[in-house]
Design an enzyme around this catalytic site. Structure first.
Site, PDB file in Angstrom:
ATOM      1  N   GLY A 176       0.696  -1.162   0.040  1.00 22.88           N
ATOM      2  CA  GLY A 176       0.218  -0.155  -0.031  1.00 22.88           C
ATOM      3  C   GLY A 176       0.874   1.442  -0.149  1.00 22.88           C
ATOM      4  N   CYS A 177       0.354   2.376  -0.358  1.00 22.32           N
ATOM      5  CA  CYS A 177       1.186   3.804  -0.625  1.00 22.32           C
ATOM      6  C   CYS A 177       1.689   4.048   0.757  1.00 22.32           C
ATOM      7  CB  CYS A 177       0.191   4.646  -1.428  1.00 22.32           C
ATOM      8  SG  CYS A 177      -1.153   5.162  -0.246  1.00 22.32           S
ATOM      9  N   MET A 178       0.810   4.138   1.770  1.00 27.82           N
ATOM     10  CA  MET A 178       1.386   4.573   3.250  1.00 27.82           C
ATOM     11  C   MET A 178       2.236   3.698   3.860  1.00 27.82           C
ATOM     12  SD  MET A 178      -1.483   6.955   5.018  1.00 27.82           S
ATOM     13  CE  MET A 178      -2.943   5.797   4.607  1.00 27.82           C
ATOM     14  N   ALA A 235       5.884   4.086   1.964  1.00 26.80           N
ATOM     15  CA  ALA A 235       6.468   5.173   2.501  1.00 26.80           C
ATOM     16  C   ALA A 235       6.954   5.016   3.913  1.00 26.80           C
ATOM     17  CB  ALA A 235       5.611   6.637   2.512  1.00 26.80           C
TER      18      ALA A 235
END
Length: 342
Positions: A147-149, A152
């Site tokens: 997932g994107c978060m 990161a």
């Protein structure tokens, strides 16, 4: 390569699907062979995705997924819970299936039932969780992207845990733009505009994903407080993580850990951090496939910051990286390294 790689985009009407169409249409080694949409089958891509209406890809027709024919790669940008029921059929028509949704990210059945109940059941074979900077060349026929978060957060924390420098207790403050809610979000612009608000203080599904991934990648399991917030921007993720160093660890050890971890990663860059403007920020990554990472240490306290474009580095761009790696291409092919400024 002389022959082009044939690719299908499954779920081309969402934000990540649209970004994938744009990236693949400009990829010199790809033939974009098929684009599906359950709701918009038969319509031109440019009618559904206004940002593509002035491109050649915008003239393509979206089709029903059951019309999929043989391709080299199928990238699934479908809603959570859709792919498990059709994966056997899709994998029979594609040599590689890359899943951008969260269906197979978690392994523990209780966590799957809690965070992805619509995905439970279906495909029973293990599906690797693949982060291009930390995993080898993909050899499995199905891959699941982070997932994107979560991506990161992993970029921010990985060097500290890989080198055994950080105490387990970590606080993560993750902020995301409105496109992270997907194209079906019903939040009114009047609420979002000019506002920073709480999204989820406890129980976000990316927390067990990060714990699982860091344990697998580093052998160390973090004790995470993972809270998320909404930003008044269209796209971009900023993660700030906070914690303490283990006894004996120093600032120099931390800086060496980050330099070593990302010395050979074309899309994860370590910011020098000498001034606030040299630390990671949204405007230096949005529109690109680059993630920026920065770290600062004060005695035994550390703060790590990372930023990325949730639709590219946190989604469609990772899928293109996977394609490039599988087919032995330059990992950077078809992917932008620069953002627009300002």
């Amino acid at each position: 390569m002389t022959e082009r790689i044939t690719v299908a985009v499954l779920g081309g009407s969402g934000f990540i699907g649209a970004e994938l169409i744009r990236l693949l249409a400009g990829h010199p080694q790809v033939e974009l062979k098929f684009i599906s949409s359950a709701r918009h089958a038969g319509q031109r891509v440019g009618q559904v995705v206004p940002g593509l209406r002035n491109s050649a890809a915008g003239e393509r027709r979206m089709r029903s997924i059951d019309e999929l024919s043989k391709v080299d790669v199928a990238v699934a940008c479908l809603p959570n819970g859709t792919l498990p029921g059709i994966l056997e059929e899709v994998s029979g028509k594609a040599d590689l299936v890359v899943n951008v949704a969260g269906d197979f990210r978690l392994r523990e059945p209780g966590e799957v039932a809690k965070h992805y109940p619509e995905s439970a059941g279906g495909w029973r074979h293990p599906i690797p969780y693949w982060v291009p900077e930390f995993c080898g060349k993909p050899i499995e026929p199905v891959l699941n992207l982070p997932g994107c978060m979560a991506a990161a957060t992993l970029y921010a924390l990985y060097p500290l845990f890989r080198d055994g420098l950080a105490a387990p207790q970590v606080v993560v403050d993750a902020k995301t733009g409105s496109s992270g809610s997907g194209s079906g979000s019903v939040e009114h612009p009047a609420v979002r505009e000019g506002n920073v608000r709480v999204h989820k203080l406890h129980g976000h599904r990316h927390a067990p994903e990060v714990r699982q991934a860091l344990t697998d990648l580093t052998g160390h399991t973090p004790d995470l407080q993972f809270s998320t917030f909404s930003l008044p921007v269209a796209r971009g993720v900023m993660v700030a993580a906070y914690g303490r160093l283990l006894p004996g660890a120093e600032d120099g050890d931390v800086r060496r850990a980050y330099a070593k971890a990302y010395a050979d990663t074309p899309f994860v860059r370590v910011a020098n951090g000498r001034t606030p403007m040299s630390m990671p920020m949204l405007k230096t990554v949005v529109g690109s496939n680059v993630a920026e990472v920065g770290v600062a240490v004060d005695e035994d306290r550390w703060v790590a910051v990372s930023t990325l474009d949730n639709l590219i580095k946190g989604g469609a761009g990772q899928a293109v990286q996977a394609l490039n790696r599988v087919y032995g291409l330059d990992e950077r092919l078809g992917l932008a390294e620069a953002s627009g400024w300002p």
